[in-house]
Motif scaffolding. Structure first.
Motif, short mmCIF file in Angstrom:
data_model
loop_
_atom_site.label_atom_id
_atom_site.label_comp_id
_atom_site.label_asym_id
_atom_site.label_seq_id
_atom_site.Cartn_x
_atom_site.Cartn_y
_atom_site.Cartn_z
N CYS A 110 2.68 -1.58 5.03
CA CYS A 110 3.15 -2.22 3.80
C CYS A 110 2.74 -1.40 2.58
O CYS A 110 3.52 -1.23 1.65
CB CYS A 110 2.56 -3.62 3.70
SG CYS A 110 3.15 -4.57 2.29
N MET A 111 1.53 -0.86 2.58
CA MET A 111 0.99 -0.14 1.41
C MET A 111 1.46 1.30 1.30
O MET A 111 1.52 1.83 0.19
CB MET A 111 -0.54 -0.17 1.45
CG MET A 111 -1.17 -1.53 1.28
SD MET A 111 -0.90 -2.27 -0.34
CE MET A 111 -1.79 -1.14 -1.38
N LEU A 112 1.75 1.97 2.39
CA LEU A 112 2.08 3.39 2.37
C LEU A 112 3.19 3.78 1.40
O LEU A 112 3.06 4.78 0.72
CB LEU A 112 2.38 3.89 3.77
CG LEU A 112 1.16 4.16 4.65
CD1 LEU A 112 1.60 4.59 6.05
CD2 LEU A 112 0.26 5.19 4.04
N PRO A 113 4.26 3.04 1.33
CA PRO A 113 5.32 3.45 0.39
C PRO A 113 4.92 3.37 -1.08
O PRO A 113 5.63 3.85 -1.94
CB PRO A 113 6.47 2.47 0.68
CG PRO A 113 6.15 1.82 1.96
CD PRO A 113 4.67 1.89 2.12
N HIS A 114 3.80 2.76 -1.37
CA HIS A 114 3.40 2.55 -2.76
C HIS A 114 2.28 3.46 -3.06
O HIS A 114 1.62 3.66 -3.85
CB HIS A 114 3.01 1.09 -2.98
CG HIS A 114 4.08 0.15 -2.55
ND1 HIS A 114 5.17 -0.14 -3.34
CD2 HIS A 114 4.27 -0.52 -1.40
CE1 HIS A 114 5.95 -0.99 -2.69
NE2 HIS A 114 5.44 -1.22 -1.51
#
Length: 114
Positions: A110-114
């Motif tokens: 969930c966090m990787l793209p941000h």
């Protein structure tokens, strides 16, 4: 091996960037438990993963959790963070990361793209 590294990275990032079940209280208590149990270093090394994050004092759970909450909320990952923190709190020791690897991976994804 990549899965284990991703899980560890997610654990560190999530423990340091987004665990907020009811705001900072659950994150802070988990961080404090980690300090007491000898794995608190995982909660203070975010700067090694994020060079833009200034080093924080050892045991500064309040600052760490505020930062985590803001980052997970901004990424839309609050529920994943809450699940991960809940899992850690359900373990005999918050230092036992392996039982929470699936929650850690979901949070990392969930966090990787941000």
């Amino acid at each position: 091996m990549k899965l284990n590294l991703a899980s560890l990275a997610a654990s560190i990032v999530m423990l340091m960037s987004t665990f907020t079940m009811g705001c900072g209280a659950d994150c802070e208590s988990t961080c404090e438990k980690a300090q007491e149990e000898g794995c608190g270093h995982m909660w203070t090394k975010l700067e090694s993963l994020d060079p833009d994050t200034p080093p924080r004092a050892v045991g500064d759970c309040s600052s760490l959790c505020e930062d985590m909450e803001a980052k997970t909320e901004a990424a839309g990952c609050t529920s994943k963070h809450d699940e991960y923190i809940s899992c850690l709190n359900d373990q005999h020791s918050v230092c036992e990361l392996e039982p929470c690897s699936s929650e850690s991976i979901r949070l990392t994804v969930c966090m990787l793209p941000h």
